[in-house]
Motif scaffolding. Sequence first.
Motif, short mmCIF file in Angstrom:
data_model
loop_
_atom_site.label_atom_id
_atom_site.label_comp_id
_atom_site.label_asym_id
_atom_site.label_seq_id
_atom_site.Cartn_x
_atom_site.Cartn_y
_atom_site.Cartn_z
N SER A 9 -9.06 -4.65 -1.50
CA SER A 9 -7.63 -5.49 -0.99
C SER A 9 -7.21 -4.76 -2.79
O SER A 9 -5.97 -5.34 -2.94
CB SER A 9 -8.04 -6.44 -1.05
OG SER A 9 -8.81 -7.30 -1.70
N THR A 10 -7.79 -5.27 -3.58
CA THR A 10 -7.16 -5.44 -5.63
C THR A 10 -7.11 -4.20 -5.87
O THR A 10 -5.70 -4.17 -6.57
CB THR A 10 -8.39 -5.43 -6.09
OG1 THR A 10 -8.77 -7.02 -5.68
CG2 THR A 10 -7.62 -5.41 -7.74
N LEU A 11 -7.68 -3.20 -5.53
CA LEU A 11 -6.90 -1.31 -5.46
C LEU A 11 -5.59 -1.19 -4.70
O LEU A 11 -4.84 -0.28 -5.63
CB LEU A 11 -8.60 -0.80 -4.74
CG LEU A 11 -9.70 -0.33 -5.72
CD1 LEU A 11 -10.61 1.02 -5.30
CD2 LEU A 11 -9.01 0.10 -7.45
N LYS A 12 -5.56 -1.81 -3.84
CA LYS A 12 -4.12 -1.38 -3.23
C LYS A 12 -3.26 -2.05 -4.14
O LYS A 12 -1.86 -1.79 -3.70
CB LYS A 12 -4.89 -2.17 -2.00
CG LYS A 12 -5.31 -0.91 -1.07
CD LYS A 12 -5.62 -1.21 0.45
CE LYS A 12 -6.25 0.21 1.37
NZ LYS A 12 -6.49 -0.07 2.61
N GLU A 13 -3.43 -3.58 -3.91
CA GLU A 13 -2.48 -4.60 -5.11
C GLU A 13 -1.98 -3.33 -6.36
O GLU A 13 -0.83 -3.95 -6.66
CB GLU A 13 -2.99 -5.44 -5.21
CG GLU A 13 -3.12 -6.26 -4.06
CD GLU A 13 -3.80 -8.01 -4.06
OE1 GLU A 13 -3.30 -9.01 -3.81
OE2 GLU A 13 -4.39 -7.86 -4.59
N ILE A 14 -3.00 -3.20 -6.82
CA ILE A 14 -2.42 -2.20 -8.27
C ILE A 14 -1.47 -0.71 -7.96
O ILE A 14 -1.44 -0.59 -8.68
CB ILE A 14 -4.00 -2.02 -8.86
CG1 ILE A 14 -5.21 -3.64 -9.61
CG2 ILE A 14 -3.65 -1.02 -10.17
CD1 ILE A 14 -6.42 -2.57 -9.95
N LEU A 15 -2.24 -0.31 -6.95
CA LEU A 15 -1.53 0.75 -6.01
C LEU A 15 0.18 0.67 -6.52
O LEU A 15 1.21 0.96 -7.03
CB LEU A 15 -1.90 1.08 -5.12
CG LEU A 15 -3.52 2.64 -4.93
CD1 LEU A 15 -3.87 2.84 -4.42
CD2 LEU A 15 -2.69 3.70 -5.99
N GLU A 16 0.33 -0.50 -5.57
CA GLU A 16 1.42 -1.31 -4.93
C GLU A 16 2.30 -1.19 -6.73
O GLU A 16 3.29 -1.78 -6.31
CB GLU A 16 1.65 -1.85 -4.20
CG GLU A 16 1.19 -2.77 -2.88
CD GLU A 16 2.62 -1.42 -2.67
OE1 GLU A 16 3.42 -1.34 -1.83
OE2 GLU A 16 1.77 0.05 -2.10
N VAL A 17 1.25 -1.61 -7.87
CA VAL A 17 2.70 -2.15 -8.76
C VAL A 17 2.70 -0.77 -9.64
O VAL A 17 4.10 -0.96 -10.36
CB VAL A 17 1.69 -3.21 -9.34
CG1 VAL A 17 2.70 -3.05 -10.84
CG2 VAL A 17 1.43 -4.34 -8.71
N ILE A 18 1.53 -0.26 -9.65
CA ILE A 18 1.95 1.43 -10.21
C ILE A 18 2.45 2.74 -10.01
O ILE A 18 2.44 3.55 -10.35
CB ILE A 18 0.37 1.60 -11.17
CG1 ILE A 18 -0.40 2.25 -10.23
CG2 ILE A 18 -0.29 0.87 -11.98
CD1 ILE A 18 -1.91 2.48 -10.32
N LYS A 19 2.39 2.58 -8.68
CA LYS A 19 3.16 3.53 -8.09
C LYS A 19 4.59 4.08 -8.63
O LYS A 19 5.48 2.38 -8.12
CB LYS A 19 3.03 3.77 -6.97
CG LYS A 19 2.10 4.02 -5.78
CD LYS A 19 1.68 4.59 -3.84
CE LYS A 19 0.51 4.76 -3.98
NZ LYS A 19 0.50 4.49 -2.00
#
Length: 485
Positions: A9-19
């Motif tokens: 879940s943390t990796l996906k949240e980071i992805l949502e910010v950096i994409k």
Amino acid sequence: MASYGVVESTLKEILEVIKPLRDDWFTRFRVIEELSVVVQSLQNFRGATVEPFGSFVSNLFTRWGDLDISIELTNGSHISSAGKKQQKSLLEELHKALRQRGGWRKLQLVAHARVPLLKFVTNPQGISCDISIDNIAGQIKSKFLFWINEIDARFRDMVLLVKEWAKAHDINDPRTGTLNSYSLSLLVIFHFQTCVPAILPPLKYLYPGNIVDDLTGLRVDAERHIEEVCRANIAKFKSDKSRTFNRSSLSELFVSFIAKFCDINLKAQELGICPFNGQWEDINSNTRWLPKNKPLFIEDPFEQPENTARTVRLKKLTEISEAFKTTHRTLVAGNQTRNSLLSALARPHIYPFIISGSVSYPSYNDGRNLATHPQAHWAGNALPQMQHQYQAVNSPSQVQHQYRHPRRSTPKVRQFQNKKESSSQVQSQHQKIQNSRSSYPQAQPQFPNSRPESHPISSPAQRPANPHHGQAQMMWRPKASKSNS
């Protein structure tokens, strides 16, 4: 397989910010178009085109990613390369023109690099740009990485996460003796080749030769040949019913990636990384890699036997290895929390947009001044115009087409006034925009003739409501052209 629920879940949240958002594509197109105006005004660049490459073309850039640009003197005809002396002279001329024109900062000519570069940062967006001359090899490498996305969309997500992680640990800067982003991408490819079951094949099965050796003759013919061979072999690999599909989650792939390179400083003493063959190889047994005079060897699969990690210093390699080790301990710890994972996986300016409870989207300026937010009307009014101009494509060649055949005029964007707001106001406005996401106004904006006062910072309204892996192949470009170049 291990369970990494919090990690996932943390990796996906980071992805949502950096994409990157749609604005991020639009902004980089505008930078290239503005640079094209300057280049076309110079006598010694007559007939030249300004073409992007690197992570922008391969669709592997984050919101704060650099922009690589090649000024092609060949203009789509025969492939040739200006000598290093001529490249330096041309970049000096461009350096002078950009300084006189204004609007670019931190201009720096790196004349003695392996590939001479002109570096600068755009105003006011804060995008770092590297300009080179006749970098056709860089362009075809970028396309190859884009085609790899078509095999498995997890590749793009992994590259974005690994880049962010590496920046958080200060090991993604060749100027300081650490890894460049291209090497990080190759490490992800290598991991996908050597995990069990493998996700990617050895790259020799996608293109059996040394790509740079085949960049001869007419450019359009050489590029078409390389693309046809790669796409045919990619289709063959994907349709192979006998191969076992790897169903690892993103977190499982990330944790195993970190674990694989924890002892990279020790392995590098005897072994090199070879994505072309998809395996570790003994350096002393590989005559192409001798003499061994670098602490780390990552062979460029498209330009063998070049070492993409040649800038890595011995002391820094130890630090790189330590970054892998400390991160791995955090990832497998029994008492891991969302906050402990964030501090191990991302830079501090990412935290507020996740810890607040719901992911929101930061502005430009390289992670600084993140409390600013656009006026809501811009996203609604300018987006239809951008969609009209930059449509989804399936090939980076189509993105580059615009810059081989530039328009007579450069599109302008609506001027607007940046408005500083507190973090609570940002969250409030973010929620309002989220509520009105489905109803963008369809009016076309009028573009003034003057230079924009500031860049339209991205708004949360521009993030697709339900991101999924299939969007990894979506890029923005001008209207489709009949040209095959």
